[in-house]
Scaffold this motif. Structure first.
Motif, PDB file in Angstrom:
ATOM      1  N   GLY A 240       9.171   2.377  -9.435  1.00 35.28           N
ATOM      2  CA  GLY A 240       7.872   3.032  -9.388  1.00 35.28           C
ATOM      3  C   GLY A 240       7.192   2.861  -8.051  1.00 35.28           C
ATOM      4  N   MET A 241       7.920   2.280  -7.071  1.00 35.56           N
ATOM      5  CA  MET A 241       7.374   2.166  -5.728  1.00 35.56           C
ATOM      6  C   MET A 241       7.341   3.526  -5.021  1.00 35.56           C
ATOM      7  SD  MET A 241       6.425  -1.007  -5.151  1.00 35.56           S
ATOM      8  CE  MET A 241       5.722  -0.846  -6.801  1.00 35.56           C
ATOM      9  N   THR A 242       7.966   4.514  -5.633  1.00 36.14           N
ATOM     10  CA  THR A 242       7.879   5.902  -5.171  1.00 36.14           C
ATOM     11  C   THR A 242       8.100   6.812  -6.364  1.00 36.14           C
ATOM     12  OG1 THR A 242       8.796   7.582  -3.675  1.00 36.14           O
ATOM     13  CG2 THR A 242      10.336   5.958  -4.559  1.00 36.14           C
ATOM     14  N   ASN A 243       7.517   7.995  -6.311  1.00 38.53           N
ATOM     15  CA  ASN A 243       7.767   8.991  -7.356  1.00 38.53           C
ATOM     16  C   ASN A 243       8.510  10.198  -6.800  1.00 38.53           C
ATOM     17  OD1 ASN A 243       5.689  10.145  -5.889  1.00 38.53           O
ATOM     18  ND2 ASN A 243       4.578  10.890  -7.692  1.00 38.53           N
TER      19      ASN A 243
ATOM     20  N   ARG B 225       0.868  -1.183   0.000  1.00 36.32           N
ATOM     21  CA  ARG B 225       0.000   0.000   0.000  1.00 36.32           C
ATOM     22  C   ARG B 225       0.902   1.230   0.000  1.00 36.32           C
ATOM     23  NH1 ARG B 225      -5.403  -1.351  -0.578  1.00 36.32           N
ATOM     24  NH2 ARG B 225      -5.308   0.807  -1.276  1.00 36.32           N
ATOM     25  N   PHE B 226       0.350   2.359  -0.383  1.00 34.03           N
ATOM     26  CA  PHE B 226       1.135   3.574  -0.560  1.00 34.03           C
ATOM     27  C   PHE B 226       0.648   4.681   0.360  1.00 34.03           C
ATOM     28  CE2 PHE B 226       1.752   1.164  -4.379  1.00 34.03           C
ATOM     29  CZ  PHE B 226       3.034   1.452  -4.797  1.00 34.03           C
ATOM     30  N   ASN B 227       1.594   5.512   0.777  1.00 35.61           N
ATOM     31  CA  ASN B 227       1.292   6.699   1.569  1.00 35.61           C
ATOM     32  C   ASN B 227       1.868   7.929   0.885  1.00 35.61           C
ATOM     33  OD1 ASN B 227       0.033   5.382   3.914  1.00 35.61           O
ATOM     34  ND2 ASN B 227       2.075   4.523   4.248  1.00 35.61           N
ATOM     35  N   ASN B 228       1.254   9.077   1.157  1.00 37.98           N
ATOM     36  CA  ASN B 228       1.753  10.349   0.643  1.00 37.98           C
ATOM     37  C   ASN B 228       2.628  11.035   1.685  1.00 37.98           C
ATOM     38  OD1 ASN B 228       0.390  10.007  -1.742  1.00 37.98           O
ATOM     39  ND2 ASN B 228      -1.369  11.268  -1.149  1.00 37.98           N
ATOM     40  N   PHE B 229       3.661  11.748   1.205  1.00 37.72           N
ATOM     41  CA  PHE B 229       4.598  12.458   2.077  1.00 37.72           C
ATOM     42  C   PHE B 229       4.888  13.838   1.494  1.00 37.72           C
ATOM     43  CE2 PHE B 229       5.364   7.956   2.641  1.00 37.72           C
ATOM     44  CZ  PHE B 229       5.561   7.809   3.996  1.00 37.72           C
ATOM     45  N   ARG B 230       5.348  14.713   2.354  1.00 37.06           N
ATOM     46  CA  ARG B 230       5.870  16.007   1.923  1.00 37.06           C
ATOM     47  C   ARG B 230       7.265  16.158   2.522  1.00 37.06           C
ATOM     48  NH1 ARG B 230       2.242  19.300   3.852  1.00 37.06           N
ATOM     49  NH2 ARG B 230       1.001  19.484   1.937  1.00 37.06           N
ATOM     50  N   ALA B 231       8.220  16.621   1.703  1.00 38.83           N
ATOM     51  CA  ALA B 231       9.594  16.784   2.182  1.00 38.83           C
ATOM     52  C   ALA B 231      10.296  17.819   1.320  1.00 38.83           C
ATOM     53  CB  ALA B 231      10.349  15.457   2.135  1.00 38.83           C
ATOM     54  N   THR B 232      11.406  18.312   1.851  1.00 38.90           N
ATOM     55  CA  THR B 232      12.272  19.188   1.072  1.00 38.90           C
ATOM     56  C   THR B 232      13.266  18.319   0.319  1.00 38.90           C
ATOM     57  OG1 THR B 232      12.060  20.984   2.671  1.00 38.90           O
ATOM     58  CG2 THR B 232      13.922  21.089   1.159  1.00 38.90           C
ATOM     59  N   VAL B 233      13.212  18.390  -1.008  1.00 33.76           N
ATOM     60  CA  VAL B 233      14.032  17.549  -1.869  1.00 33.76           C
ATOM     61  C   VAL B 233      15.106  18.418  -2.514  1.00 33.76           C
ATOM     62  CG1 VAL B 233      14.030  15.996  -3.854  1.00 33.76           C
ATOM     63  CG2 VAL B 233      12.044  16.072  -2.325  1.00 33.76           C
TER      64      VAL B 233
ATOM     65  N   PHE C 191       4.937  13.555  -2.565  1.00 33.41           N
ATOM     66  CA  PHE C 191       5.171  12.341  -3.335  1.00 33.41           C
ATOM     67  C   PHE C 191       4.534  11.157  -2.631  1.00 33.41           C
ATOM     68  CE2 PHE C 191       8.684  13.047  -0.426  1.00 33.41           C
ATOM     69  CZ  PHE C 191       8.894  11.811   0.161  1.00 33.41           C
ATOM     70  N   TYR C 192       4.378  10.052  -3.363  1.00 31.61           N
ATOM     71  CA  TYR C 192       3.888   8.823  -2.753  1.00 31.61           C
ATOM     72  C   TYR C 192       5.036   7.831  -2.624  1.00 31.61           C
ATOM     73  CZ  TYR C 192       3.436   7.128  -7.630  1.00 31.61           C
ATOM     74  OH  TYR C 192       3.670   6.779  -8.935  1.00 31.61           O
ATOM     75  N   ARG C 193       4.830   6.851  -1.739  1.00 32.14           N
ATOM     76  CA  ARG C 193       5.875   5.867  -1.471  1.00 32.14           C
ATOM     77  C   ARG C 193       5.227   4.614  -0.897  1.00 32.14           C
ATOM     78  NH1 ARG C 193      11.492   5.514   0.334  1.00 32.14           N
ATOM     79  NH2 ARG C 193      11.665   3.990   2.019  1.00 32.14           N
ATOM     80  N   ALA C 194       5.686   3.447  -1.346  1.00 36.29           N
ATOM     81  CA  ALA C 194       5.171   2.184  -0.826  1.00 36.29           C
ATOM     82  C   ALA C 194       5.549   2.022   0.639  1.00 36.29           C
ATOM     83  CB  ALA C 194       5.703   1.014  -1.640  1.00 36.29           C
ATOM     84  N   ALA C 195       4.649   1.428   1.392  1.00 37.37           N
ATOM     85  CA  ALA C 195       4.891   1.232   2.822  1.00 37.37           C
ATOM     86  C   ALA C 195       5.821   0.060   3.095  1.00 37.37           C
ATOM     87  CB  ALA C 195       3.563   1.020   3.541  1.00 37.37           C
ATOM     88  N   SER C 196       6.086  -0.763   2.082  1.00 35.93           N
ATOM     89  CA  SER C 196       6.964  -1.920   2.259  1.00 35.93           C
ATOM     90  C   SER C 196       7.537  -2.291   0.897  1.00 35.93           C
ATOM     91  CB  SER C 196       6.192  -3.106   2.847  1.00 35.93           C
ATOM     92  OG  SER C 196       5.120  -3.476   1.988  1.00 35.93           O
ATOM     93  N   GLN C 197       8.497  -3.200   0.905  1.00 33.84           N
ATOM     94  CA  GLN C 197       9.068  -3.669  -0.346  1.00 33.84           C
ATOM     95  C   GLN C 197       8.037  -4.514  -1.094  1.00 33.84           C
ATOM     96  OE1 GLN C 197      11.838  -2.929  -1.816  1.00 33.84           O
ATOM     97  NE2 GLN C 197      13.103  -2.004  -0.230  1.00 33.84           N
TER      98      GLN C 197
END
Length: 662
Positions: A181-184, A143-151, A159-165
Motif C-alpha cells: 500500500g506504499m503505492t497504488n 511521505r507520499f507524492n503523486n505521479f502520472r505515467a503510462t501504465v 497514482f501516489y507513491r511513498a518517497a522512501s521505504q
C-alpha cells in the motif's frame, strides 16, 4: 446480491484477535528504534511525471504481511503427500493458532495508535488498515507524492507513491514480510484480449447465436468440446460447492446473471458480490469485462454452484493481497479463480513471499487456486525480450491455466493446438519457468521437461485464443471475439468444483492430484494432450510442456479417473518409534488411490540412512488387498534412523519417511 463494506467486515470476523478492530491504547513502542521494512515499492513506470505531494486527506489502504510462525511449508508438503480423503484441513482459527504471527495484534495496536483503523485478518498473516496520508505517514515514517505515467494495459494513470521505504519499530519490524500500500500504481493486470476485424462486434440482438463458431463460443460449446455433458447427466452440477473469484475491477452483477439465464445452462448458479476494504466509492472499472466473464464462465461450468466474487478497490499489489486474503480468511469457497497478475521480474520479491504465504494458508485449509498463466506467450514482461512468467501463476501453490486454440464443427472437436505466439500482436499462451520458485516435489516426481529445475508453468490449459474465442455479455449487449487465459482460469475453477463434488471433499492443491494422475494409464482418457504450437520460446509436445501443461480436460474421463483406483499416495508409520538397541519394530506402508482406498500389488522398497539397520525381506515387499506392505526393522546402535519408503510400481508417488530412535 451485493455485500457492502460493513457486511464484509462482519463476514470475516472470527473469535479472538481475528477481525477485531483495535482502538488506541497506552502501549508504547517509542523505546524501539525504527527499522526499514520491505514493501511493495518497485520501479517506477517509464516516462513518469511527478505532480507534487499527496494530499494529507488522501484515503489509503495498507496491508502489513507478517511472517508465519512454525514451519508452514513443511506442513503443506506433508498435507500434499496424502490423498485428499486423508487430508485434515485447518480452519482459519486453527491456522492462526498454529501458524499466525504472534505479533499480529501488536502490529494492529501500533497502527491504531497512529489513527488508522486496523484489524487482524483471520489466519494471522495480514493486518489490514485504512487511514489518511497523514496517518499512514506517521505510522511508517514516509511521505507520499503523486505521479502520472503510462501504465501497461491501463494507459495514462495518476497514482501516489511513498518517497522512501517504510520504517517500523524494531520490535515489530522483525515480524514483517512486506508492507503493501506504499503505492497504488496499477501494475496488476487481467489476462484478457480481443480479436479484431471482420465478424467482431457488439449487438443487443445478434448474439447469442447457436454457437460452435470460432469467436462465438458459448458454454454449450465448451461442455461438448471437453466432454462435460456426461458429468451433468450423472447428476454432478457442483451442487453445494462455492467458487470465489478474485478480481480488481468493479462490474454489474446483472450482466453475469443475464448471461447465465440466456445460455441454456442445466441449472442457474447463485452470485454474491463482496467489496473488499474499499477506502472510497470510486473503485477501478478498467477490466470490467474481466470481472463479468470470471463469474459468467465459472458458473457456466459449475451451474449448481454458488459464485462469490470478491472485488478489490484497485489493481494494485496491496489490493490483490487483501482480496486474496479476504477469500482465504472467509474460507467459504473450496475453489478460487484469479485472472490478474504481473510479470515476475516486475513484482517485488518480498511481496511475492507475502502472497505465497496466503496461498499456503489456502492449501492448509483445502482451497484450490486456479490462476491464468498470461496472454503474452513466454514473455510476461512485454518490455523485455527475455522469457518471463506471470506471477502468481508461478507460485507452487496455485494451478496455472494456459491457453489453446480449439476448433469445432457442430460442437465436435476437429483440432486443438497450443495458442501459439503471434509476435506482431504479442499474444500467446503464457508459460515457461519461474526465476524465483524451485521445481515443486510433484513436478520433480513427474520428471517433466525442466532443465533449469525451476517451477514450470502452466499446469493445464483450455481454449483461450481470441480467434477461437467467446461471446460474453456486458453493458446490455452481447460481445464476441474475446479470449485469453482469463477464460481458462474460471472455467477450470468450475471443473475443479465438479471434481470436489465427485470426491466428496476439498482437493486442496490440485497439482498434487493432476501430476500423479498424468503418469498413470488413466491420463489419455482424462486429458487431451496438446502437442502442436509454441509460445515464442517453448513448444508444445507429448505429455507436460511449458505451453499447455498436461493439456485440456476430458471431464467425464477425469472424474472417472479421480474416483477410480489410482495408486497415487503413500503414507508410512512405525509401530514404535523409541526402542532399545537391538529391539525390532514394524513399519507399515499404506498406498491409496485418490479416494483413500488401498491399492494392492504395489512393489514397495524400504531403505534407511543407517549402515547398521536391518530390514526384513531385503527391503522389498508387496502391498496386500488393503494396500499395506509391512517390514520388520531393527538397529544395534544407539541412534535415530530414518526409513524411506518408495513405490517402485508408481514412481510418481512421493516417497515418505519415518524416524525410529534406538
Amino acid at each position: 446480491m451485493h455485500i457492502g463494506k460493513r457486511a464484509m467486515a462482519a463476514a470475516i470476523a472470527l473469535a479472538g484477535t481475528a477481525g477485531l478492530t483495535l482502538g488506541a491504547t497506552s502501549l508504547s513502542f517509542a523505546a524501539s528504534a525504527p527499522v526499514t521494512v520491505p514493501s511493495d515499492l518497485g520501479q517506477l513506470p517509464s516516462h513518469v511525471q511527478k505532480l507534487g505531494q499527496t494530499a494529507s486527506t488522501q484515503p489509503m489502504t495498507i496491508a502489513v504481511a507478517l511472517k508465519p510462525s512454525g514451519n508452514l511449508p513443511a506442513f503443506v508438503h506433508r498435507l500434499d503427500s496424502l490423498p485428499p480423503s486423508q487430508r485434515q484441513y485447518l480452519t482459519p482459527a486453527q491456522f492462526q493458532a498454529q501458524f499466525g504471527s504472534p505479533d499480529a495484534a501488536a502490529v494492529a495496536q501500533y497502527l491504531s495508535q497512529h489513527g488508522l483503523k486496523a484489524s487482524v485478518m483471520p489466519g494471522g498473516l495480514v493486518v489490514q488498515a485504512n487511514g489518511t496520508e497523514t496517518e499512514v505517514a506517521g505510522a511508517f515514517g514516509v511521505r507520499f507524492n503523486n505521479f502520472r505515467a503510462t501504465v501497461p494495459f491501463f494507459g495514462t494513470r495518476t497514482f501516489y507513491r511513498a518517497a522512501s521505504q517504510p520504517v517500523l519499530p524494531r520490535s515489530l519490524a522483525l515480524s514483517v514480510t512486506a508492507v503493501t500500500g506504499m503505492t497504488n500504481v496499477q501494475l496488476v493486470h487481467p489476462s484478457l484480449v480481443r480479436a479484431s476485424g471482420s465478424g467482431v462486434g457488439s449487438s443487443q440482438s445478434q448474439y447469442p447465436d447457436v454457437g460452435g463458431t470460432p469467436m462465438d463460443y458459448l458454454p454449450a460449446d465448451i461442455h461438448a468440446a471437453y466432454n462435460v455433458n456426461p458429468v451433468y447427466q450423472d447428476g454432478y452440477l457442483a451442487q453445494n460447492q462455492t467458487i470465489a473469484i478474485m478480481t480488481l475491477a468493479n462490474f454489474n452483477p446483472a450482466d453475469t446473471q443475464y448471461f447465465w439465464r440466456h445460455t441454456g445452462l442445466p441449472a442457474i448458479p447463485s452470485l454474491h458480490v463482496i467489496d473488499v476494504n474499499w477506502p472510497g466509492n470510486q473503485p477501478n472499472t478498467s477490466g470490467y469485462q474481466e470481472s463479468v466473464l470470471d463469474s459468467s464462465e465459472s458458473g457456466a461450468m459449475a451451474p449448481g454452484a454458488t459464485v462469490n466474487e470478491y472485488v478489490g478497490y484497485t489493481p494494485s499489489f496491496a489490493d490483490m493481497l487483501e482480496t486474496f486474503q479476504a477469500i482465504v480468511s472467509n474460507n467459504t469457497a473450496s475453489v478460487i479463480s484469479s485472472s490478474w497478475g504481473a510479470a515476475e521480474d516486475q513484482t517485488p520479491t518480498d511481496y511475492m513471499t507475502a502472497l505465497n504465504d496466503v496461498f499456503m494458508q489456502a492449501a492448509a485449509q483445502g482451497q484450490t487456486i486456479l490462476q491464468a498463466s498470461g496472454d503474452s506467450g513466454a514473455y510476461a514482461d512485454t518490455s523485455s525480450s527475455s522469457p518471463t512468467v506471470l506471477f502468481p501463476a508461478s507460485s507452487p501453490y496455485v494451478t496455472a491455466t494456459g491457453g489453446t486454440s480449439l476448433y469445432l464443427t457442430n460442437d465436435t472437436r476437429t483440432a486443438e493446438t497450443a495458442w501459439s505466439y503471434n509476435p506482431v500482436l504479442g499474444w500467446g499462451s503464457g508459460g515457461g519457468y519461474s526465476s524465483v520458485y524451485h521445481e515443486p516435489a510433484w513436478q520433480l516426481n513427474a520428471a517433466i521437461t525442466d532443465a533449469p529445475r525451476m517451477r514450470g508453468v502452466p499446469d493445464v490449459a483450455l481454449n483461450a485464443d481470441p480467434t477461437t474465442g467467446y461471446q460474453i455479455y456486458y453493458g446490455g449487449a452481447w460481445n464476441n471475439g474475446y479470449g485469453g487465459t482469463s477464460f481458462a482460469a474460471p472455467q477450470w475453477a468450475g471443473f475443479s468444483a465438479l471434481m470436489d463434488q465427485a470426491l466428496g471433499r476439498r482437493m486442496g492443491n490440485e497439482n498434487t492430484l493432476t501430476y500423479s494422475l498424468a503418469l498413470t494409464s488413466a491420463y489419455p482418457n482424462a486429458f487431451y494432450d496438446i502437442t502442436q504450437g509454441n509460445n515464442g520460446a517453448y513448444s508444445a509436445g507429448p505429455g507436460w510442456d511449458p505451453v499447455t501443461g498436461w493439456g485440456t480436460p476430458n471431464m467425464a474421463g477425469l472424474l472417472t479417473a479421480i474416483q477410480g483406483p489410482l495408486p497415487i499416495y503413500e503414507s508410512v508409520s512405525a509401530a514404535q518409534t523409541s526402542l532399545k538397541p537391538g529391539q525390532s519394530t514394524t513399519i507399515s506402508v499404506l498406498v491409496t488411490d485418490a479416494k483413500g482406498q488401498g491399492e494392492a500389488n504395489q512393489q514397495i522398497q524400504l531403505t534407511s540412512n543407517s549402515l547398521n539397520a536391518s530390514i526384513s525381506s531385503g527391503g522389498y515387499a508387496t502391498t496386500n488387498s488393503q494396500g499395506v506392505a509391512t517390514f520388520t526393522v531393527s538397529d544395534n546402535s544407539a541412534q535415530s534412523v530414518t526409513f524411506t519408503a518408495a513405490d517402485n510400481s508408481a514412481p510418481n508417488v512421493t516417497p515418505q519417511d519415518v524416524t525410529v530412535t534406538w
